[in-house]
Design a protein around this motif. Structure first.
Motif, PDB file in Angstrom:
ATOM      1  N   LEU A  29       0.806  -1.221   0.000  1.00 12.07           N
ATOM      2  CA  LEU A  29       0.000   0.000   0.000  1.00 12.07           C
ATOM      3  C   LEU A  29       0.843   1.277   0.000  1.00 12.07           C
ATOM      4  N   SER A  30       2.161   1.131  -0.087  1.00 14.06           N
ATOM      5  CA  SER A  30       3.071   2.295  -0.138  1.00 14.06           C
ATOM      6  C   SER A  30       2.904   3.210   1.076  1.00 14.06           C
ATOM      7  N   THR A  31       2.963   2.592   2.264  1.00 12.22           N
ATOM      8  CA  THR A  31       2.863   3.346   3.509  1.00 12.22           C
ATOM      9  C   THR A  31       4.061   3.023   4.400  1.00 12.22           C
ATOM     10  N   LYS A  32       4.126   3.700   5.519  1.00 11.95           N
ATOM     11  CA  LYS A  32       5.059   3.311   6.569  1.00 11.95           C
ATOM     12  C   LYS A  32       4.529   2.037   7.245  1.00 11.95           C
ATOM     13  N   PRO A  33       5.404   1.201   7.812  1.00 16.73           N
ATOM     14  CA  PRO A  33       4.943  -0.006   8.517  1.00 16.73           C
ATOM     15  C   PRO A  33       4.428   0.319   9.914  1.00 16.73           C
ATOM     16  N   ILE A  34       3.433   1.196   9.950  1.00 12.58           N
ATOM     17  CA  ILE A  34       2.820   1.642  11.202  1.00 12.58           C
ATOM     18  C   ILE A  34       1.335   1.345  11.117  1.00 12.58           C
ATOM     19  N   LEU A  35       0.811   0.621  12.105  1.00 12.12           N
ATOM     20  CA  LEU A  35      -0.594   0.208  12.085  1.00 12.12           C
ATOM     21  C   LEU A  35      -1.332   0.777  13.287  1.00 12.12           C
ATOM     22  N   VAL A  36      -2.456   1.430  13.012  1.00 13.63           N
ATOM     23  CA  VAL A  36      -3.371   1.874  14.064  1.00 13.63           C
ATOM     24  C   VAL A  36      -4.652   1.069  13.918  1.00 13.63           C
ATOM     25  N   ILE A  37      -5.055   0.409  14.991  1.00 12.19           N
ATOM     26  CA  ILE A  37      -6.292  -0.360  14.985  1.00 12.19           C
ATOM     27  C   ILE A  37      -7.418   0.517  15.524  1.00 12.19           C
ATOM     28  N   THR A  38      -8.433   0.695  14.715  1.00 13.53           N
ATOM     29  CA  THR A  38      -9.508   1.642  15.016  1.00 13.53           C
ATOM     30  C   THR A  38     -10.312   1.218  16.231  1.00 13.53           C
ATOM     31  N   ARG A  39     -10.514   2.172  17.122  1.00 14.06           N
ATOM     32  CA  ARG A  39     -11.483   2.016  18.202  1.00 14.06           C
ATOM     33  C   ARG A  39     -12.749   2.815  17.868  1.00 14.06           C
ATOM     34  N   GLU A  40     -12.537   3.994  17.305  1.00 15.73           N
ATOM     35  CA  GLU A  40     -13.665   4.843  16.903  1.00 15.73           C
ATOM     36  C   GLU A  40     -13.221   5.718  15.741  1.00 15.73           C
ATOM     37  N   MET A  41     -14.087   5.797  14.721  1.00 13.21           N
ATOM     38  CA  MET A  41     -13.787   6.634  13.567  1.00 13.21           C
ATOM     39  C   MET A  41     -14.864   7.700  13.427  1.00 13.21           C
ATOM     40  N   THR A  42     -14.445   8.912  13.084  1.00 19.09           N
ATOM     41  CA  THR A  42     -15.366  10.025  12.864  1.00 19.09           C
ATOM     42  C   THR A  42     -15.097  10.647  11.493  1.00 19.09           C
ATOM     43  N   PRO A  43     -16.100  10.640  10.603  1.00 21.48           N
ATOM     44  CA  PRO A  43     -17.419  10.014  10.744  1.00 21.48           C
ATOM     45  C   PRO A  43     -17.319   8.486  10.733  1.00 21.48           C
ATOM     46  N   ALA A  44     -18.294   7.835  11.354  1.00 19.92           N
ATOM     47  CA  ALA A  44     -18.262   6.377  11.487  1.00 19.92           C
ATOM     48  C   ALA A  44     -18.582   5.694  10.160  1.00 19.92           C
ATOM     49  N   GLU A  45     -18.092   4.473  10.002  1.00 17.63           N
ATOM     50  CA  GLU A  45     -18.440   3.644   8.859  1.00 17.63           C
ATOM     51  C   GLU A  45     -19.577   2.714   9.272  1.00 17.63           C
ATOM     52  N   PRO A  46     -20.780   2.900   8.752  1.00 17.10           N
ATOM     53  CA  PRO A  46     -21.925   2.119   9.231  1.00 17.10           C
ATOM     54  C   PRO A  46     -21.836   0.629   8.939  1.00 17.10           C
ATOM     55  N   ASN A  47     -21.091   0.240   7.910  1.00 17.18           N
ATOM     56  CA  ASN A  47     -21.044  -1.167   7.515  1.00 17.18           C
ATOM     57  C   ASN A  47     -19.760  -1.880   7.945  1.00 17.18           C
TER      58      ASN A  47
END
Length: 222
Positions: free
Chosen positions: A159-177
């Protein structure tokens, strides 16, 4: 003389079993303390993403990140107790510190792949370095987009990113599905109670066997 030696050896083995069981009880108390510290760390107030996150220092660190998600998603095959088989969705987030990986959450296998959020998002979650891979884990099917382990370096390269992972607890705006699967201490092994029970059961079994043999010998030699 032989009987005395046999009794001494039996008592030594019994003491060993009891000692190992007691040690596992002590380890259980220690592990419960460790788990309590992990739970407190996970639930602490979020901070800004460190400039250079460190696995030893920052595992489970609660953070807040904001940015725009790129239109790409990796599917990591998982299974949950409540919903059964499904996928964790891993997408890149462009932040002011560069692109990082976001574990958005869970969808069922039968669900359609939801699009990434269209606008800016803010995510509260925890830094994590997952250890999903075992000796029996298949290689990730990068071309077919079915991943069996969250191998950070490989995902970051894809994905061409840094090897840093954040696991979501809450997202704003939320993803309903998408159902967030936040970090918990449930995955930290703690089998010390089971081990303690095994050693104490062996001690009990050994005691019964020894007493039975002594009783039978006494009957044969009144």
């Amino acid at each position: 003389m032989r009987q005395a030696i046999a009794i001494i050896l039996s008592l030594a083995v019994l003491a060993l079993f009891i000692g190992l069981g007691t040690w596992q009880v002590q380890r259980l108390k220690w592990k419960e303390g460790v788990l309590a510290e992990i739970d407190a760390r996970i639930a602490a107030d979020p901070v800004s993403l460190p400039v250079v996150p460190d696995k030893a220092r920052d595992t489970y660190l609660p953070v807040t990140v904001s940015g725009q998600m790129d239109d790409a998603t990796l599917r990591v095959l998982v299974s949950t107790k409540a919903a059964g088989a499904g996928f964790r969705l891993i997408s890149p987030l462009q932040t002011d510190q560069g692109p990082i990986l976001i574990d958005r959450g869970f969808i069922r296998v039968a669900d359609e792949m939801p699009p990434v959020p269209a606008g800016p998002v803010t995510i509260e979650g925890n830094l994590h370095w997952p250890d999903d891979r075992r000796s029996s884990t298949p290689d990730n099917d990068v071309v077919g987009n079915t991943w069996f382990a969250r191998d950070l370096d490989q995902m970051a390269d894809t994905l061409s990113t840094k090897p840093i992972l954040v696991i979501t607890r809450e997202m704003t705006p939320a993803e309903p599905n998408v159902l967030p699967l936040p970090v918990t201490s449930e995955g930290v092994p703690n089998r010390h109670l089971e081990y303690a029970g095994t050693w104490f059961l062996l001690a009990l079994t050994w005691s019964v066997m020894t007493l039975t043999l002594l009783w039978r010998k006494k009957r044969r030699n009144p």
